[in-house]
Write a protein that holds these residues in place. Structure first.
Motif, short mmCIF file in Angstrom:
data_model
loop_
_atom_site.label_atom_id
_atom_site.label_comp_id
_atom_site.label_asym_id
_atom_site.label_seq_id
_atom_site.Cartn_x
_atom_site.Cartn_y
_atom_site.Cartn_z
N VAL A 48 0.89 -1.21 0.09
CA VAL A 48 -0.12 0.25 -0.07
C VAL A 48 0.94 1.06 0.03
N SER A 49 0.64 2.09 -0.92
CA SER A 49 1.25 3.63 -0.96
C SER A 49 0.47 4.69 -0.68
N THR A 50 0.62 5.49 -0.27
CA THR A 50 -0.13 6.84 -0.25
C THR A 50 0.79 8.19 -0.21
N SER A 51 0.30 9.03 -1.13
CA SER A 51 1.15 10.16 -1.21
C SER A 51 0.50 11.48 -0.71
N THR A 52 -0.67 10.78 0.51
CA THR A 52 -1.13 12.11 1.20
C THR A 52 -0.88 11.67 2.74
N GLY A 53 0.05 11.06 3.12
CA GLY A 53 0.60 10.87 4.47
C GLY A 53 0.07 9.55 5.21
N TRP A 54 -0.29 9.68 6.39
CA TRP A 54 -0.43 8.17 7.22
C TRP A 54 -1.85 8.38 7.44
N PHE A 55 -2.44 7.29 7.86
CA PHE A 55 -3.91 6.86 8.11
C PHE A 55 -4.19 7.70 9.71
N ASN A 56 -4.13 9.01 9.68
CA ASN A 56 -3.89 9.67 10.91
C ASN A 56 -5.13 9.56 11.83
N ASN A 57 -6.29 9.20 11.06
CA ASN A 57 -7.48 9.15 11.92
C ASN A 57 -8.00 7.96 12.26
N ALA A 58 -7.21 7.01 11.87
CA ALA A 58 -7.71 5.36 12.02
C ALA A 58 -7.38 5.04 13.53
N GLN A 59 -8.33 4.13 13.85
CA GLN A 59 -8.35 3.47 15.06
C GLN A 59 -7.02 2.55 15.21
N SER A 60 -6.72 1.86 14.25
CA SER A 60 -5.48 1.13 14.15
C SER A 60 -5.09 0.68 13.00
N VAL A 61 -3.76 0.46 12.59
CA VAL A 61 -3.41 0.20 11.33
C VAL A 61 -2.36 -1.13 11.66
N ARG A 62 -2.87 -2.38 10.98
CA ARG A 62 -2.29 -3.54 11.14
C ARG A 62 -1.56 -3.83 9.61
N VAL A 63 -0.18 -4.09 9.92
CA VAL A 63 0.64 -4.46 8.82
C VAL A 63 0.96 -6.20 8.65
N GLY A 64 0.50 -6.64 8.01
CA GLY A 64 0.85 -8.00 7.96
C GLY A 64 2.33 -8.29 7.46
N ALA A 65 2.67 -9.48 8.04
CA ALA A 65 3.94 -9.97 7.74
C ALA A 65 4.31 -10.02 6.29
N GLY A 66 5.39 -9.25 5.71
CA GLY A 66 5.57 -9.43 4.26
C GLY A 66 4.82 -8.45 3.50
#
Length: 503
Positions: free
Chosen positions: A344-362
């Protein structure tokens, strides 16, 4: 006698197997009927449904019960268009005589239930040249519901090549509850009208999977003076697209993705207004699933990504391809999950308002973009409510957060960095009682050193922050867990002593 409790998942699986077996038995017992229209003249060769065909004596053989049953197969020949018909059959095979071109039109309210539905045409009106319909028109505000799988790759046209009247609606449902029905169509084509405001609606409900080569909007009106609206509703089903074309300035296109899946079909699908005026709105529910299908999905800056009313908009992104967000992510206020080796790539910054961001292995989340042109890119802005979850399968395979054009700068909006949680697979300790990881590889920032600023946890496993920017996880319980276990052991010993004393 000992009773064995069957888990709920097992009973659901057994139910599906029994239903599949029942369908096999039904197919073996199905009768086949052929309905034949008259030569193409007047209204007699418009198909008005099974009951009308039976009453007109056009069914062969004659159904013994006077009815065609839901277990029967039906072949329809030498009609052109379909009017106001509702039926339930096992298989439906309709061949238009091609009176009005290389397809057919549906009028009124049509509700079809079939396990498999075929829509063909006598090409150039030649009965010896049968091909898939090039198009199926929803004319004059037709409402067409398909409960089952369309097996013919036709263009589904909301309106027709001359104009669109009323508000055509198409709905996909499964053939039966609990059984997925897969439809493959060519393109969804929205023909905006030239006689006033028009709208088109597509509904894809739970259990229905629809795969289309593309979506396009077009019109016969050169002035384009009316308001045109299209709404796609993904309500627990799945929509896979090979492409998307926003064609006219002033269009209003909304995709309501309340539950279910939006995915790429055979190539990257990119949502964009193509520089034209109008609206392109994408509404997400609490868990909108996106399937990159090993290819990719792009939301460009013209996409207005919003949360559905009353819910925290959340995303699950899977499929092993990549998802590029060039639109604002402010509406993502729920949970974000990136899994299945996806990027996942984003040019507008982080998911600032998210409750959580989970990044799976790999999996990767990259803050991409040109940092000289857009200083927000590469800046991971956190706060006390931030929650980053990293999956770890071993010390070399985990979730990554990185900068696309350089290192990430980690900053905070309120002086707190929030939680950094590690979810470690038990197999990570298969060859050692501890594993050590470099935190700058987890979050690609060679400048950030104050990892103590995070509230770091690893579930049941103890961890130690080392002074060299690494973290070590140990296959031993956290102190709190140890205390609980010790208490339970002590309680067990006390109970045993009391029991022994009674003897």
């Amino acid at each position: 006698m000992q009773l064995k409790v069957i888990p709920m998942k097992s009973t659901h699986r057994i139910s599906k197997l029994l239903f599949a077996y029942a369908l096999t038995c039904v197919s073996a017992l199905a009768a086949e009927y052929t309905i034949t229209g008259v030569a193409p003249s007047g209204s007699a060769d418009r198909f008005y449904g099974l009951d009308t065909a039976i009453s007109e004596g056009k069914v062969s053989p004659v159904p013994p019960s006077g009815k065609i049953l839901s277990t029967d197969d039906v072949i329809v020949l030498n009609y052109y268009d379909i009017y106001n018909s509702t039926f339930s059959v096992n298989k439906f095979d309709y061949t238009s005589n091609g009176m009005w071109g290389k397809g057919l039109s549906i009028y009124g309210t049509a509700n079809y239930t079939f396990k498999e539905g075929y829509f063909r045409v006598w090409y150039d009106k030649n009965p010896d040249d049968v091909r898939d319909c090039e198009f199926i028109n929803l004319n004059n505000g037709a409402k067409w519901t398909v409960n089952g799988s369309i097996m013919t790759s036709s263009n589904i046209r909301f309106g027709q090549a001359t104009s669109m009247f009323g508000e055509p609606v198409m709905t996909f449902n499964p053939y039966a509850p609990g059984v997925e029905s897969v439809s493959n169509v060519n393109n969804f084509v929205i023909y905006y009208g030239n006689n006033g405001n028009t709208s088109a609606t597509l509904n894809i409900n739970e259990g229905a999977i629809v795969k289309a080569n593309g979506v396009t909007t077009t019109t016969r009106e050169s002035g384009h003076t009316y308001d045109y609206y299209t709404v796609f509703n993904i309500n627990g089903g799945a929509l896979y697209l090979g492409g998307f074309t926003y064609s006219f300035s002033g269009d209003n296109f909304t995709i309501n993705h309340l539950s279910g899946t939006f995915g790429a079909k055979d190539s990257r699908v990119a949502l964009s207004r193509n520089g034209l005026d109008g609206t392109l709105k994408y509404v997400i529910g609490s868990n909108a699933v996106f399937d990159t299908s090993g290819r990719g999905i792009t939301f460009d800056s013209s996409v207005d990504l919003v949360s559905a009313s009353g819910v925290k908009g959340g995303l699950t992104i899977k499929g092993g391809g990549d998802f590029i967000f060039n639109c604002s992510l402010n509406a993502v206020t729920g949970n974000v999950v990136v899994t299945d080796g996806t990027y996942v790539s984003t040019s507008t910054g982080w998911f600032n308002n998210a409750q959580s961001v989970r990044v799976g292995a790999g999996c990767f989340i990259s803050l991409d973009g040109d940092m000289d042109e857009n200083p927000e890119v590469g800046n991971l802005v956190l706060n006390s409510n931030s929650k980053i979850i990293i999956d770890v399968t071993d010390e070399y395979n985990f979730g990554y957060i990185m900068g696309g054009y350089g290192d990430i700068t980690i900053t905070t909006s309120d002086g707190s960095y929030g939680a950094l949680q590690f979810v470690i697979d038990a197999d990570a300790f298969a060859y050692s009682d501890s594993i050590t990881m470099t935190l700058n590889e987890v979050i690609g920032d060679t400048k950030f050193v104050d990892w103590d600023a995070f509230d770091i946890s690893a579930g049941e496993y103890a961890h130690v922050l080392n002074g060299d920017g690494t973290i070590t996880f140990m296959a031993v319980p956290e102190p709190g867990t140890v205390a609980v276990l010790a208490g339970l052991i002590a309680m067990g010993i006390a109970v045993a002593r009391r029991s022994f004393g009674r003897r």
